[in-house]
Design an enzyme around this catalytic site. Sequence first.
Site, short mmCIF file in Angstrom:
data_model
loop_
_atom_site.label_atom_id
_atom_site.label_comp_id
_atom_site.label_asym_id
_atom_site.label_seq_id
_atom_site.Cartn_x
_atom_site.Cartn_y
_atom_site.Cartn_z
N ALA A 38 -9.87 3.30 -18.08
CA ALA A 38 -9.82 1.85 -18.13
C ALA A 38 -8.56 1.40 -18.84
O ALA A 38 -8.04 2.10 -19.71
CB ALA A 38 -11.06 1.29 -18.85
N SER A 39 -8.08 0.24 -18.46
CA SER A 39 -6.90 -0.37 -19.04
C SER A 39 -5.73 0.61 -18.96
O SER A 39 -5.29 0.93 -17.86
CB SER A 39 -7.19 -0.81 -20.47
OG SER A 39 -6.42 -1.93 -20.82
#
Length: 773
Positions: free
Chosen positions: A555-556
Amino acid sequence: MVYLVAIYCNSESQKKKCAPTPNLAWRSTWRQVNRPRPIAPNRPLTPDPTLRRPSPPHLSAIPPPSPAASFPSHPATTSPPLHASPTPRPGVRLPPFRKLPRPMARLLVLRSAPYHRSSLSAATTTALLSPSKLRHSASFPHPARRLLPSPLRVPARAIESSSSSSSGATKQEEAPPAAGEAQEPLPAAPAFVVEELGWGTQLAVKVKMLVAPPWQRVRKGSVLTMKLRGEVTDQLKTRFSSGLSLPQICENFEKAAYDPRISGIYLHIEPLSCGWGKVDEIRRHIVDFKKSGKFVVGYMPVGGEKEYYLASACAELYAPPSAYVALYGLTIQQTFLRGVLEKVGVQPEVQRIGRYKSAGDQLARRSMSNEVREMLAALLDNIYGNWLDTVSSKHGKKKEETEEFINSGVYQVERLKEEGWITDLLYDDEVMTMLKERVGQNDKKSLRMVDYSKYSRVRKSTLGIEGGGDRIAVIRASGSITRTRGRLSVGSSGIVAEQFIEKIRTVRESEKYKAVILRIDSPGGDALASDLMWREIRLLADSKPVIASMSDVAASGGYYMAMAAPVIVAEKLTLTGSIGVVTGKFILQKLYERIDFNKEILSKGRYAELNAADNRPLRQDEAELFEKSAQNAYASFRDKAAMSRSMSIDEMETVAQGRVWSGQDAASRGLVDSLGGFSQALAIAKQRANIPQDKKVQLVEISKASPSLPEILSGIGGSLLGVDRVVKGVLQDVTSLNGVQARMDGILFERLENASGESQLFVLIKEIVNYFD
């Protein structure tokens, strides 16, 4: 302009007759259809001014495709078959054409300048129209051809969206190849397949076992025992490291399936501190191990939903009569420290770009926002729904029946036996006595066993299942992302961009590797470091196939890395996306006043004190600039994600905004190409590298662990005060506000892994108080 002439030959003599004569005025290139050809370097398709020729009528009649139309999956019907004879140039003698059988075919390409093959293998001749110039390229069908970036590649979705956004379309057309555009259906693969070894290999295995060093020897009839509990990392572990390693766990299952000395596996399953992606990977290996015909027995003295989800894959599952069982359902919790910080005089200034971006909420908010509540509810539905489906399928019950059983509140282990959820209630010694009888060791004092640590030293080559000549590099990236290594960090403390880039460049410059698998397990971190690694992975994908395989979370910043690969593979419950950024600082004015602390700053420049002054609130113009810098970082992240995933900016905006998706939902929204684990990524890597699926390959671990002094001391002596983990958690949340961050909320990830609702800060305070009591 490109001329195509098809020459069909079915014998060596006919091949010689069909060969082009030496006095051809045009340069020619022979290429056999069923043999890969090296990719030509990217060059502009400018015609050679010294070679002028009229366009053949059968090719010049092919109109260029409409920019708004998608590319056909077969040659255009307006073009004649390839065996049609072109009009020859006067004075040039072409080889005669004959009506020959089709089994063998060669293509003679007459061209004016070196061309670069288009990635659209279905079209025989394709003209790509850009706003500035018209480019012509030739493409040849080829099974399992490598998908490599090229300036000529224009994603179909980018062309279709050009009418809606002219500026966005221009970026999409001139961008490098979009990830996720599969040339052919992606293969599906189990965790591993047990195959019968030949008699020669079996003989060699027996010899290797006899001469193996003592630390690799295993007595015949042994039972492999593995205690699955606590932290499970995606990195390889050294003998001094604590915790379990997912690659070594999975490799032990495969080795035990082939090892004639191993009779079966006995698993101790206790509370796990890992995500659902790793649990699914281990569960898949248990299921495939059972196909070897050997037994796999589970023992669960303590467990909840995650532990039972894993244990249910075993052929037999036992628990002691006094087992702690809590099957009540799943929860996600978040804690907020804004009120605590205000009481001590600390005011956090946080800029979160993305409606669903939860990183920083723990410090900046007092309660959960509606958007974050919506996101967490969707993740919880995915996890709980998958749990119900898997367990119901295992027991042959309807999903409603399983849910009703859970809603009744299961805490008595006897109920699990009555409902058939476990095999029997036995103590550990009783299970081992039963296994002694099963493997014929009744006359032995104790059961012959080999533990996880010792069996991890057994090499696959000893068992005759080592890889072949072709090499595939495996680069692992786990933990939070930083640009440089800190002074107190150890080798396994996260992803250091400068070291990761060195590994990427080493693989890119080497010709030994046919493909690369990038294994990612990261919630993100420094935005600049993520972007630098994204660039290097894109360059690596120019030279060889790159497959991103995501574990628990990408994520990110973790997804920033993954989206650079042409193909992304994720587990069904991998935490994916979180395309957003967060930045912030602490205003300590009130705290300084309470403790009578003074700080004065001399500066030159209007915004010189933007990051330096923590003794006063931000001015209005400083706050505006602070927000604009974060908005700029978000726009860069979003636009590169749109380019990498072959989406328009508007399409990417609908799935970005800092939202975290499950792997299954991410796949339906174009953020992921295939669902599965490491073996699935390996199958796709073979496909992209033109390696047969049944051929063994050699996996080379580029990120191989090496023990460091802090790691050795930590593994031997344990952790100081027992609070090193929670100290790291608190410091990560506090120090992460230094600079723009592309990271997912660490507290969110912890809550998805376990049901503990205590704040990192509260746990730290409690541990210190207990220590001094």
